[in-house]
Design a protein around this motif. Structure first.
Motif, mmCIF file in Angstrom:
data_model
loop_
_atom_site.group_PDB
_atom_site.id
_atom_site.type_symbol
_atom_site.label_atom_id
_atom_site.label_comp_id
_atom_site.label_asym_id
_atom_site.label_seq_id
_atom_site.Cartn_x
_atom_site.Cartn_y
_atom_site.Cartn_z
ATOM 1 N N PRO A 239 0.016 2.717 -4.356
ATOM 2 C CA PRO A 239 -0.965 3.593 -3.689
ATOM 3 C C PRO A 239 -1.974 2.901 -2.779
ATOM 4 C CG PRO A 239 -1.399 3.454 -6.059
ATOM 5 C CD PRO A 239 -0.113 2.748 -5.818
ATOM 6 N N GLY A 240 -1.994 1.568 -2.756
ATOM 7 C CA GLY A 240 -2.908 0.857 -1.853
ATOM 8 C C GLY A 240 -2.726 1.287 -0.398
ATOM 9 N N ILE A 241 -1.506 1.663 -0.039
ATOM 10 C CA ILE A 241 -1.202 2.047 1.349
ATOM 11 C C ILE A 241 -1.954 3.321 1.763
ATOM 12 C CG2 ILE A 241 0.888 3.350 0.693
ATOM 13 C CD1 ILE A 241 0.379 1.321 3.924
ATOM 14 N N ILE A 242 -2.363 4.120 0.789
ATOM 15 C CA ILE A 242 -3.017 5.400 1.128
ATOM 16 C C ILE A 242 -4.334 5.158 1.875
ATOM 17 C CG2 ILE A 242 -4.060 7.495 0.111
ATOM 18 C CD1 ILE A 242 -1.819 7.384 -2.004
ATOM 19 N N HIS A 243 -4.959 4.027 1.649
ATOM 20 C CA HIS A 243 -6.200 3.705 2.372
ATOM 21 C C HIS A 243 -5.948 3.704 3.876
ATOM 22 C CE1 HIS A 243 -10.051 2.065 3.325
ATOM 23 N NE2 HIS A 243 -9.564 0.904 3.725
ATOM 24 N N GLN A 244 -4.848 3.047 4.298
ATOM 25 C CA GLN A 244 -4.535 3.003 5.737
ATOM 26 C C GLN A 244 -4.097 4.377 6.242
ATOM 27 O OE1 GLN A 244 -5.089 0.345 7.695
ATOM 28 N NE2 GLN A 244 -5.785 -0.832 5.940
ATOM 29 N N MET A 245 -3.375 5.127 5.389
ATOM 30 C CA MET A 245 -2.948 6.480 5.792
ATOM 31 C C MET A 245 -4.168 7.359 6.048
ATOM 32 S SD MET A 245 0.219 7.054 3.157
ATOM 33 C CE MET A 245 1.806 6.249 3.424
ATOM 34 N N LYS A 246 -5.158 7.251 5.163
ATOM 35 C CA LYS A 246 -6.381 8.054 5.320
ATOM 36 C C LYS A 246 -7.145 7.650 6.570
ATOM 37 C CE LYS A 246 -7.413 9.398 0.579
ATOM 38 N NZ LYS A 246 -8.109 9.004 -0.648
ATOM 39 N N LYS A 247 -7.129 6.337 6.858
ATOM 40 C CA LYS A 247 -7.829 5.879 8.061
ATOM 41 C C LYS A 247 -7.186 6.461 9.319
ATOM 42 C CE LYS A 247 -9.921 1.418 7.678
ATOM 43 N NZ LYS A 247 -9.712 -0.031 7.753
ATOM 44 N N GLU A 248 -5.846 6.498 9.306
ATOM 45 C CA GLU A 248 -5.122 7.013 10.479
ATOM 46 C C GLU A 248 -5.259 8.529 10.593
ATOM 47 O OE1 GLU A 248 -3.643 5.278 12.732
ATOM 48 O OE2 GLU A 248 -3.198 3.320 11.854
ATOM 49 N N ASN A 249 -5.103 9.227 9.465
ATOM 50 C CA ASN A 249 -5.131 10.695 9.469
ATOM 51 C C ASN A 249 -5.953 11.202 8.285
ATOM 52 O OD1 ASN A 249 -2.168 10.315 10.872
ATOM 53 N ND2 ASN A 249 -3.215 12.150 11.545
ATOM 54 N N PRO A 250 -7.273 11.187 8.419
ATOM 55 C CA PRO A 250 -8.116 11.542 7.275
ATOM 56 C C PRO A 250 -7.966 12.992 6.807
ATOM 57 C CG PRO A 250 -9.444 11.111 9.257
ATOM 58 C CD PRO A 250 -8.038 10.773 9.597
ATOM 59 N N HIS A 251 -7.449 13.868 7.650
ATOM 60 C CA HIS A 251 -7.392 15.284 7.263
ATOM 61 C C HIS A 251 -6.108 15.657 6.528
ATOM 62 C CE1 HIS A 251 -11.022 15.519 9.463
ATOM 63 N NE2 HIS A 251 -10.432 15.168 10.591
ATOM 64 N N LYS A 252 -5.163 14.723 6.452
ATOM 65 C CA LYS A 252 -3.932 15.031 5.725
ATOM 66 C C LYS A 252 -4.145 14.788 4.227
ATOM 67 C CE LYS A 252 -0.641 14.249 9.468
ATOM 68 N NZ LYS A 252 0.664 13.679 9.854
ATOM 69 N N LYS A 253 -3.218 15.349 3.428
ATOM 70 C CA LYS A 253 -3.333 15.199 1.963
ATOM 71 C C LYS A 253 -2.304 14.170 1.483
ATOM 72 C CE LYS A 253 -3.315 18.219 -2.107
ATOM 73 N NZ LYS A 253 -3.028 19.583 -2.574
ATOM 74 N N TYR A 254 -2.765 13.231 0.644
ATOM 75 C CA TYR A 254 -1.885 12.171 0.140
ATOM 76 C C TYR A 254 -1.899 12.204 -1.387
ATOM 77 C CZ TYR A 254 -2.834 10.764 4.918
ATOM 78 O OH TYR A 254 -2.985 10.769 6.277
ATOM 79 N N ILE A 255 -0.728 12.440 -1.965
ATOM 80 C CA ILE A 255 -0.640 12.588 -3.422
ATOM 81 C C ILE A 255 0.180 11.412 -3.966
ATOM 82 C CG2 ILE A 255 0.152 14.096 -5.290
ATOM 83 C CD1 ILE A 255 0.154 16.355 -3.019
ATOM 84 N N THR A 256 -0.378 10.716 -4.953
ATOM 85 C CA THR A 256 0.324 9.555 -5.522
ATOM 86 C C THR A 256 1.384 10.024 -6.519
ATOM 87 O OG1 THR A 256 -1.765 8.397 -5.400
ATOM 88 C CG2 THR A 256 -0.054 7.356 -6.689
#
Ligand code: SF4
Length: 317
Positions: A239-256
């Motif tokens: 799940p460490g990758i979710i930090h970069q995903m949020k930076k790129e697209n903060p409005h999307k939802k990321y579920i581990t």
């Protein structure tokens, strides 16, 4: 004595790194504070490329040991530091040089392709290295009919075999993080979150890969969430990758995606998480622990990595 908060080390780290001309390389599986501190964040392929081309005198590797070793192999003239030598890798540990040598001898006449998640000794026994970003393309770049040994990850090996249709004998190793995702829990999450796409690392087991909307390396998954029109993702990788995903697209939802063992409840790599801000500070200050590799081993281990880099460059990867 009161303990320092991790962010309180940042000023000291910045001072020392400027003074000593240090580059801090961090893997996507590091905690977000360390990713933000780093000069460069990437997956194994990008980090190897960066280690091979930078002007620093010292590389501090915020990642695991095989990655820091790869940096030393590619930049032997530089001092390479790893803040905690216990930051190993269950996948690299699942392939010991003596056993692998016997495996190669038992399967003669095959080109040995190994994932970069291996020790320097395993690299020295290999013909070509690869990462999860380029494994399929590396294998496809070999002449038709060439027989191959792939190590150490059996899931990535089976994935590559299916994608390329090549004659591949696969070593039986696994990563304890990617092997452990629960298919049942992923399907439950999908039904609870209609419209979510399941995105999966190729080190995951076949049943998990079979329900994926997209399969890709860590960098591939990041790129997918960046460019895909979807808005919600169930993520089967560390799940460490979710930090970069949020930076790129903060409005999307990321579920581990959770692991099979629900008592643990998280799918973090405990080796990656051994690196802390305090250890980075101490390591920069003391210039240890340092990665030291014998010169002959460095030159033997360089060959398969250089071959991978040449093919990657030629294919524009
Ligand atoms: S996530 Fe798996 S492959 Fe990556 S460092 Fe951790 S144990 Fe190794």
């Amino acid at each position: 004595m009161e303990e320092k908060k991790s962010t309180e080390y940042i000023d000291e780290i910045n001072r020392i790194r400027a003074e000593k001309n240090v580059i801090i390389l961090a893997h996507y599986y590091q905690v977000k504070e360390i990713q933000d501190l780093a000069d460069f964040v990437g997956d194994s392929l990008a980090l190897s490329q960066k280690a091979a081309s930078n002007d620093a005198d010292i590389i501090l590797f915020a990642g695991v040991k095989f990655m820091a070793e790869t940096a030393k192999i590619l930049a032997p003239e530089k001092k390479v530091l790893l803040p905690d030598m216990n930051a190993g890798c269950s996948l690299a540990d699942s392939c010991k040089a003596d056993d692998f040598k016997k495996f190669i001898d038992a399967n003669p006449g095959r080109t040995v392709v190994t994932y970069v998640n291996t020790t320097a000794e395993i690299k020295a026994l290999s013909d070509i290295s690869c990462t999860s970003s380029n494994a399929v393309q590396i294998i496809n770049s070999l002449p038709e009919g060439e027989k191959i040994i792939f190590a150490p990850d059996r899931n990535l090996g089976n994935y590559v075999m299916n994608e390329t249709g090549r004659d591949i004998v696969v070593w039986n190793g696994t990563c304890h993080v990617h092997e452990e995702f629960s298919l049942e829990a992923i399907l439950k999450l999908k039904s609870e979150n209609p419209g979510s796409k399941v995105i999966v690392h190729p080190e995951c087991e076949l049943p998990v890969r079979m329900v994926a909307d997209y399969i890709g390396s860590t960098a591939g998954l990041l790129k997918f969430t960046k460019t895909d029109p979807g808005t919600s993702y169930i993520i089967a990788t560390e799940p460490g990758i979710i930090h970069q995903m949020k930076k790129e697209n903060p409005h999307k939802k990321y579920i581990t995606a959770p692991p099979k063992d629900s008592t643990c409840g998280c799918s973090e790599c405990n080796f990656m998480k051994l690196i802390t801000m305090e250890k980075i500070y101490k390591c920069l200050k003391d210039e240890k622990p340092e990665i030291l590799i014998d010169g002959k081993l460095i030159s033997d281990a360089q060959k398969p990595i250089n071959r991978m880099m040449e093919i990657s460059k030629k294919l524009g990867l």
